[in-house]
Design an enzyme around this catalytic site. Structure first.
Site, mmCIF file in Angstrom:
data_model
loop_
_atom_site.group_PDB
_atom_site.id
_atom_site.type_symbol
_atom_site.label_atom_id
_atom_site.label_comp_id
_atom_site.label_asym_id
_atom_site.label_seq_id
_atom_site.Cartn_x
_atom_site.Cartn_y
_atom_site.Cartn_z
ATOM 1 C CB SER A 131 -1.102 0.053 1.100
ATOM 2 O OG SER A 131 -1.507 0.722 0.986
ATOM 3 C CD GLU A 158 -4.818 -4.403 -4.130
ATOM 4 O OE1 GLU A 158 -5.472 -3.827 -2.848
ATOM 5 O OE2 GLU A 158 -4.060 -5.006 -4.153
#
Length: 545
Positions: A199, A328
């Site tokens: 991330s 995601e």
């Protein structure tokens, strides 16, 4: 009886397995835990305080004593929401720039090193949020985790002498320099360092790859579910961001830039970090307090748009293991009912900030994902795909394309698709999907709430074993499937942007990843992309965050 107690005391003392290692600041003492030596909370730099709080870190002080390198739970200033969620008792302090080192129980030296940059949107997290003992056990590998300054503390970017920007990224560079200078004493090879992160950690390691400041400090990169070109990876307009965040903190004189800087330099850390979670829940998915383009003062981490750096080809083209999880966008599933209504009312709120779109193009984006009928519960998978693409997938694939066009020929692309029966269904469906950073959690120990692999189903434990083996191969050999491996062949991406590996049961090599969706966004970004800017000393007229 006395003889028995003395004997017992001697046995206990002899059974405590520890190592003392010299560092540039003084010796540290770490302990063996199930075959892995852990050295926690070693200062690698010192964050400046008071009115200098936004400046680059200072050298860590020297110690004339042996530091007991045990886990004290030190974290940098941040909102406490994540601590409550994970039931963690931590010590939030300005003096938070610490490194943790995990080494196998071996006398061998010159071991490969993995440095992990934690995620958390640049506003939450710490080095011990995810551990890697299962990656280390039985392997010849050293893992390094660490803290860096977060939120405004690490990323306020006013372009002034006292708040030049990117202190959090400069912390990361300071850490890499510390590792380069000290890791040999722990048995590591200072010339074989891989950097990884999920991330915001992925965007960080990708930016480290592009920044001149960090060149020569690592030789392989693993960005997991994030990229330097993501709309949230670099502030689009730092002065506007500083003004908007100050408004969140109830500072009213934000239009006066001198007063704005004075407010940030004097407000308490408790207030300074209090609204960080709000930054992570914006409709446009463009987290705003993160890295920036710098100008003006001191050594600079980033002065050019990542897109321009990639297009120029003027960066170190080290091997990359690059990819993301299939869904995601599941990170936004819990707010679907609220946001689907907002999307129907004003879809423009959900366009990333790095795009400047007219109404016709906004409608084109909406219809590409959702068609011409209202967004309701039958379209939740489309909603997940939309956020998958704008937040993670397209920035990754866009970056990949620019890397390849710049001549980078050692990138291994993947899509992590594995799910198991304990993964909950997507609301309103009988479908399961691999969530944000699912691959990161498979490489690390357990997940964010469990650290014992035994709590997972057998097929999940097997996929963890496979994923760790692929990552370990890349860390040690520069490719996830070396010659002679039992895994399917996995060549690097070519000029046609294929192949990619689907990490699932079984592994499967495929051609171009998400081709139709990539082509769609390519056309839009080629026409409407807005590069990030360095601080401009004027009042912005942008809409609110």
């Amino acid at each position: 009886m006395l003889i028995f107690l003395i004997f017992t005391f001697i046995c206990v003392c002899q059974c405590v397995d520890f190592r003392v290692v010299e560092t540039s600041e003084g010796p540290v003492k770490g302990y063996n835990d199930d075959g892995v030596y852990g050295f926690y909370n070693i200062p690698y730099a010192k964050a400046p305080t008071g009115r200098d709080r936004f400046k680059p870190a200072l050298p860590a002080p020297h110690r004339p004593y042996i530091l007991e390198a045990v886990d004290k739970g030190i974290v940098c200033p941040q909102p406490k929401d994540l601590w409550t969620l994970l039931n963690r008792s931590l010590l939030m302090t300005e003096d938070c720039l610490v490194v943790n080192i995990f080494a196998p129980d071996t006398t061998k030296t010159n071991l490969p090193v993995l440095v992990s940059v934690h995620g958390g949107g640049f506003v939450i997290g710490d080095g011990n949020l995810l551990k890697y003992k299962n990656l280390i056990k039985g392997r010849e590998l050293i893992v390094v985790t660490f803290n860096y300054r977060l939120g405004a503390h690490g990323f306020l970017c006013l372009g002034t002498e006292d708040a030049p920007g990117n202190s959090g990224m400069k912390d990361q560079v300071a850490l890499l320099r510390w590792v380069k200078a000290n890791i040999a004493n722990f048995g590591g090879n200072p010339d074989d360092i891989t950097i990884t992160g999920g991330s915001a950690g992925a965007a960080s390691v990708h930016l480290l790859m592009l920044s001149p400041m960090s060149q020569g400090l690592f030789n392989k990169v693993i960005p997991e579910s994030g990229a330097a070109t993501a709309p949230w990876a670099v502030q689009i307009d730092p002065i506007w961001v500083a003004q908007e965040y100050a408004k969140m903190l109830n500072f009213t004189n934000y239009q006066d830039l001198n007063a704005l800087e004075e407010f940030y330099k004097t407000v308490s850390y408790e207030i300074l970090a209090s609204e960080g979670m709000e930054l992570m829940n914006q409709a446009h998915a463009s987290i705003s307090l993160g890295p920036c383009l710098e100008k003006g003062y001191g050594d600079k981490f980033l002065t050019e748009s990542p897109v321009n750096i990639l297009k120029s080809g003027k960066y170190s083209k080290v091997p990359m293991l690059f990819g993301f999880a299939k869904m995601e966008g599941l990170i936004r599933k819990d707010i679907f009912d609220v946001w689907s209504e907002r999307m129907n009312a004003k879809f423009s709120d959900f366009i990333p900030l790095d795009l400047d779109l007219d109404n016709e193009t906004i409608q084109k984006v909406k219809e590409f994902y959702f068609g011409t009928t209202p967004i309701d519960k039958t379209k939740i998978v489309d909603y997940i795909n939309f956020f998958t693409d704008i937040v993670i997938a397209y920035p990754t694939l866009r970056s990949l394309k620019m890397h390849v066009e710049a001549g980078h020929d050692s990138i291994y692309l993947y899509e992590f698709s594995f799910v198991h029966d304990d993964v909950p269904y997507i609301p309103y469906t009988q479908i399961r999907g691999a969530d944000h950073c699912a691959q990161t959690l498979h490489v690390g120990d357990g997940n964010l709430t469990h650290t014992d692999d035994g709590v997972f189903p057998k097929e999940c434990r097997e996929m963890k074993r496979i994923t760790r083996e692929l990552w370990y191969n890349f860390i040690t050999k520069g490719k996830p499937v070396p010659e002679g491996s039992a895994f399917p062949s996995w060549p690097p991406v070519g000029k046609d942007l294929s192949p990619h590996m689907v990490i699932d049961d079984p592994l499967e090599l495929k051609d171009v990843l998400l081709k139709e969706r990539m082509v769609f966004w390519d056309e839009i970004y080629e026409k409407h992309y807005r590069h990030p800017s360095p601080p401009k000393i004027k009042l912005s007229t942008r809409t609110e965050l």
